[in-house]
Structure formats: C-alpha cells, structure tokens
Write a protein that holds these residues in place. Structure first.
Motif, PDB file in Angstrom:
ATOM      1  N   ASN A  59      76.446  44.535   4.416  1.00 29.44           N
ATOM      2  CA  ASN A  59      76.238  43.132   4.039  1.00 29.44           C
ATOM      3  C   ASN A  59      74.798  42.697   4.297  1.00 29.44           C
ATOM      4  O   ASN A  59      74.202  42.003   3.471  1.00 29.44           O
ATOM      5  N   TYR A  60      74.247  43.096   5.435  1.00 34.41           N
ATOM      6  CA  TYR A  60      72.857  42.754   5.735  1.00 34.41           C
ATOM      7  C   TYR A  60      71.905  43.449   4.759  1.00 34.41           C
ATOM      8  O   TYR A  60      70.916  42.860   4.329  1.00 34.41           O
ATOM      9  N   GLN A  61      72.210  44.673   4.409  1.00 34.86           N
ATOM     10  CA  GLN A  61      71.367  45.391   3.452  1.00 34.86           C
ATOM     11  C   GLN A  61      71.387  44.703   2.088  1.00 34.86           C
ATOM     12  O   GLN A  61      70.361  44.589   1.425  1.00 34.86           O
ATOM     13  N   LYS A  62      72.550  44.224   1.680  1.00 38.47           N
ATOM     14  CA  LYS A  62      72.643  43.497   0.412  1.00 38.47           C
ATOM     15  C   LYS A  62      71.887  42.180   0.489  1.00 38.47           C
ATOM     16  O   LYS A  62      71.247  41.766  -0.479  1.00 38.47           O
ATOM     17  N   GLU A  63      71.950  41.523   1.630  1.00 37.75           N
ATOM     18  CA  GLU A  63      71.188  40.290   1.821  1.00 37.75           C
ATOM     19  C   GLU A  63      69.688  40.553   1.719  1.00 37.75           C
ATOM     20  O   GLU A  63      68.942  39.730   1.187  1.00 37.75           O
ATOM     21  N   ILE A  64      69.250  41.689   2.224  1.00 35.97           N
ATOM     22  CA  ILE A  64      67.836  42.059   2.131  1.00 35.97           C
ATOM     23  C   ILE A  64      67.415  42.145   0.670  1.00 35.97           C
ATOM     24  O   ILE A  64      66.366  41.619   0.285  1.00 35.97           O
ATOM     25  N   ILE A  65      68.237  42.774  -0.158  1.00 37.95           N
ATOM     26  CA  ILE A  65      67.936  42.898  -1.587  1.00 37.95           C
ATOM     27  C   ILE A  65      67.871  41.513  -2.234  1.00 37.95           C
ATOM     28  O   ILE A  65      66.970  41.225  -3.029  1.00 37.95           O
ATOM     29  N   ILE A  66      68.798  40.646  -1.889  1.00 32.27           N
ATOM     30  CA  ILE A  66      68.822  39.291  -2.448  1.00 32.27           C
ATOM     31  C   ILE A  66      67.558  38.526  -2.059  1.00 32.27           C
ATOM     32  O   ILE A  66      66.929  37.871  -2.898  1.00 32.27           O
ATOM     33  N   ILE A  67      67.172  38.619  -0.807  1.00 35.99           N
ATOM     34  CA  ILE A  67      65.981  37.912  -0.336  1.00 35.99           C
ATOM     35  C   ILE A  67      64.736  38.442  -1.047  1.00 35.99           C
ATOM     36  O   ILE A  67      63.856  37.660  -1.433  1.00 35.99           O
ATOM     37  N   ILE A  68      64.658  39.745  -1.225  1.00 43.81           N
ATOM     38  CA  ILE A  68      63.507  40.323  -1.938  1.00 43.81           C
ATOM     39  C   ILE A  68      63.436  39.773  -3.358  1.00 43.81           C
ATOM     40  O   ILE A  68      62.356  39.404  -3.839  1.00 43.81           O
TER      41      ILE A  68
END
Length: 113
Positions: A59-68
């Motif tokens: 979930n955190y990794q997916k959030e990283i992609i979204i933020i990028i």
C-alpha cells in the motif's frame, strides 16, 4: 542521518533539485508551490514507511507511485503556466521516472518473496 536505501537517496536528490526550482515561483502560485513541496516530503515519508514497516508495504509503495504522478502533474501545470521551461520540466520528469522505475522494481521483488 546516512541512508543506505537507494530509493531514499534518489528521492532526497530529487527533493533538493525541486527545492532549487520552486524557490523562484511567484507568490501568486503559492498553492502550486506548496503542493509540490508538501508532496515531495510526503514522498520521502512514504518511502521510509514502506522500507521500515513490513505490514502494508504494498500500500505504501502504491502511494509512492501516486505521489510521484501528482508531483509530475504539478510540474506539468508549472510548465503550462510558464513557471519553468521545457528543459527543467523534462529534467524533473526524468528524476521522477527513475524513482518510479525503482519503486516498480521494488514491488516486483517483494512479490517474488
């Protein structure tokens, strides 16, 4: 604090580069500048969380992609509003693209475990 995790090192380099660019934004574009800055630091925060916390890592990794993607969009708006030139926009996009590739590789390596 000395980090050994490559993605965090790259995110810190990107934040430093971004901060050098957004310092010249006019006061009228405060919201855009603030969103870029806020999401840049949020990106670093989520990288730390994904690296340290085992649970919810995906979930955190997916959030990283979204933020990028959000940061990239904010810089696209900056380019459209002529706050940055094409070269700076492409340079920032390349930084973000590299981080995205590293994160997707990280996700793939986690799924293989």
């Amino acid at each position: 604090m000395k980090d050994k995790f490559f993605i965090i090192i790259e995110v810190k380099k990107t934040i430093n580069y971004i901060n050098k660019i957004i310092v010249n934004y006019p006061k009228v574009e405060y919201v855009l500048k603030n969103n870029i800055e806020l999401n840049s630091y949020k990106l670093l925060e989520y990288c730390y969380k994904a690296n340290i916390l085992k649970e919810n890592r995906l979930n955190y990794q997916k959030e990283i992609i979204i933020i990028i993607r959000m940061i990239d969009y904010y810089f696209y708006l900056s380019y459209l509003n002529k706050l940055i030139n094409k070269n700076k926009y492409e340079s920032i996009s390349n930084y973000l693209l590299n981080i995205t590739k590293y994160v997707y590789g990280w996700i793939r390596s986690e799924k293989g475990k």
